[in-house]
Design an enzyme around this catalytic site. Structure first.
Site, PDB file in Angstrom:
ATOM      1  N   HIS A 122       2.541  -0.561  -1.797  1.00  0.00           N
ATOM      2  CA  HIS A 122       1.743  -0.018  -2.887  1.00  0.00           C
ATOM      3  C   HIS A 122       0.279   0.166  -2.483  1.00  0.00           C
ATOM      4  O   HIS A 122      -0.387   1.068  -2.982  1.00  0.00           O
ATOM      5  CB  HIS A 122       1.857  -0.939  -4.101  1.00  0.00           C
ATOM      6  N   SER A 131      -3.097   4.025  -7.959  1.00  0.00           N
ATOM      7  CA  SER A 131      -2.198   3.365  -8.892  1.00  0.00           C
ATOM      8  C   SER A 131      -2.607   3.728 -10.319  1.00  0.00           C
ATOM      9  O   SER A 131      -2.736   4.911 -10.621  1.00  0.00           O
ATOM     10  CB  SER A 131      -2.221   1.849  -8.637  1.00  0.00           C
TER      11      SER A 131
END
Length: 264
Positions: free
Chosen positions: A237, A101
């Protein structure tokens, strides 16, 4: 100790980069840069999934762990610069840099800094993140959110132990660094002409990730003329948390297995 106090010390290198070697001679170093709000401890379990001859290094950002008393980071340089400076001796000789991320953007900046210093890593691996020249499509705007609203946004993304976020005293400790990280991630964008590295790039993402949609991951190919690989695994995610073996199977060709090293 307040984060508002002026910083009066330089952190110890091993507080900035955790060094978790395997057994025996260390062939390759894998440097991992955590996600926004993340810390080094969250990735320490990766040691068990790596070959014994791969040295695991994990970046620890300001405002957490042994770096809690430092000023909170204000831009990507505050995250990447100390990591570059604290790399253990010899680690850059055969180094793979990986980020997840926001950590992918930190990893990209670490690679750029190392290349500029003539210490080019062997490869860059990025996970669940937009390409560095793209504006953030999922900005959090933490400055607009109350603590409760920020906690809700974090829980929606996953990746953080909800028990910590539900504990008022612990929440008070960790939320400032989470706010700082998201503020950095919200606005980071590297000019497309400058968003270049010379090493091979691998990108991995989740097929149901709303933050970094799988269809956008291929844009990372634009930052290098070296070989580029892209993989998508099932999940959101933090797709890798449910399938670490599959994730490390994709990493294995990049860090090189012991068998491959012996055959080389």
């Amino acid at each position: 100790m307040s984060h508002d106090q002026p910083q009066t010390f330089t952190p110890a290198p091993d507080d900035v980069v955790w060094d978790l070697p395997g057994e025996g001679p260390q062939r390759t170093s894998l440097l991992v840069l955590p996600h926004a709000g993340g810390n080094a401890h969250a990735y320490s379990e990766w040691r068990a999934h790596l070959p014994a001859d791969v040295r695991l290094l994990i970046g620890q950002y300001p405002g957490r762990g042994a770096r809690f008393a430092e000023d909170l980071p204000r831009d990507i340089a505050d995250l990447a610069g100390p990591v570059v400076a604290a790399l253990p001796e010899g680690a850059a000789d055969d180094l793979v840099v990986l980020g997840h991320s926001m950590g992918s953007l930190v990893a990209f900046e670490v690679v750029r800094a190392l290349e500029a210093a003539g210490r080019a890593p062997r490869a860059l691996v990025v996970s669940a993140c937009r390409a560095p020249f793209l504006a953030n499509p999922c900005a959090v705007y933490p400055e607009r959110l109350s603590d409760d609203e920020l906690v809700a946004a974090i829980k929606e993304r996953g990746g953080t132990d909800d028990g910590i976020l539900d504990e008022p005293e612990l929440r008070e400790i960790i939320l400032p660094s989470i706010r700082a990280d998201f503020a950095i991630d919200d606005v980071y964008c590297c000019a497309e002409s400058a968003a270049r590295v010379s090493c091979p790039v691998t990108v991995i993402g989740g097929d149901a990730d709303p933050v970094a949609p799988a269809a956008s991951l291929g844009r990372w190919a634009q930052i290098t003329d070296a070989p580029f690989s892209s993989y998508v695994l099932p999940g959101g995610h933090f797709y890798f948390q449910q399938q670490l073996p599959e994730f490390f199977a994709l990493l294995d060709p990049v860090v090189g297995s012991r068998t491959a090293a012996a055959a080389a």
